[in-house]
Write an enzyme that holds these catalytic residues in place. Structure first.
Site, PDB file in Angstrom:
ATOM      1  N   GLY A  46       4.389  -0.054  -9.425  1.00  0.00           N
ATOM      2  CA  GLY A  46       6.077  -0.253  -8.493  1.00  0.00           C
ATOM      3  C   GLY A  46       5.324  -0.991  -7.846  1.00  0.00           C
ATOM      4  O   GLY A  46       6.528  -1.237  -6.431  1.00  0.00           O
ATOM      5  N   HIS A  47       4.321  -1.888  -7.516  1.00  0.00           N
ATOM      6  CA  HIS A  47       3.618  -2.439  -6.194  1.00  0.00           C
ATOM      7  C   HIS A  47       3.400  -3.906  -6.757  1.00  0.00           C
ATOM      8  O   HIS A  47       1.879  -4.201  -6.717  1.00  0.00           O
ATOM      9  CB  HIS A  47       3.051  -2.086  -5.981  1.00  0.00           C
ATOM     10  N   PHE A  48       3.689  -4.704  -7.185  1.00  0.00           N
ATOM     11  CA  PHE A  48       4.786  -4.768  -7.825  1.00  0.00           C
ATOM     12  C   PHE A  48       5.050  -5.070  -9.758  1.00  0.00           C
ATOM     13  O   PHE A  48       3.894  -5.659 -10.183  1.00  0.00           O
ATOM     14  CB  PHE A  48       5.521  -6.291  -7.654  1.00  0.00           C
ATOM     15  N   VAL A  53      -0.155  -6.521  -6.609  1.00  0.00           N
ATOM     16  CA  VAL A  53      -0.769  -6.401  -5.539  1.00  0.00           C
ATOM     17  C   VAL A  53      -1.512  -5.482  -4.991  1.00  0.00           C
ATOM     18  O   VAL A  53      -0.182  -3.904  -4.596  1.00  0.00           O
ATOM     19  CB  VAL A  53       0.090  -7.194  -4.220  1.00  0.00           C
TER      20      VAL A  53
END
EC number: 4.2.1.59
Length: 140
Positions: A46-48, A53
């Site tokens: 989810g990041h990203f 990152v």
């Protein structure tokens, strides 16, 4: 030097929150450890998704765990817990991405009773990724 089994003996953290893979050196007031960052880290979902990152707060958590290993490797602190009490002067200078090896250092700068303050740095390829002053308490 400490391998993952020794790190797990010192820290209570486990997957997916254990963020220290190996300790390269440790003395009474200084530690150097690494975190190998891979695309398999759950936070990259989810990041990203299209531009993975490592979240800055997790870099700081990895630094706090590194300092925790230093504190909990002391004979008088074995079996205790270290609690994060604060962060100051935190700066993020470089993105940390899959394939990077995060080299983390923590050095004690002040201690009063069970409260300790460390200067912490995270580098990738010799370049500063993040730094800050971390405060924590060692308790039961």
């Amino acid at each position: 030097m400490m391998d993952i089994r020794e790190i797990q003996a010192a820290l209570p953290h486990r997957y997916p929150m254990l963020l220290v893979d190996r300790v390269l050196e440790v003395s009474d007031d200084h530690i150097v450890a690494i975190k190998n960052v891979t695309i398999n880290e759950p936070f990259f979902n989810g990041h990203f998704p299209h531009y993975p990152v490592m979240p800055g707060v997790l870099i700081m958590e990895a630094l706090a765990q590194t300092a925790g290993v230093l504190e909990l490797s002391k004979e008088e602190n074995k079996g205790k817990l270290v609690f994060y009490a604060g962060m100051d002067k935190v700066k993020f200078k470089k993105q940390v991405v899959p394939g990077d090896q995060l080299v983390m250092t923590a050095t004690f700068i002040k201690r009063r009773g069970t409260i300790a303050v460390v200067e912490a740095r995270a580098e990738v390829d010799g370049k500063l990724a993040a730094s800050g002053t971390l405060t924590f308490a060692c308790g039961q």
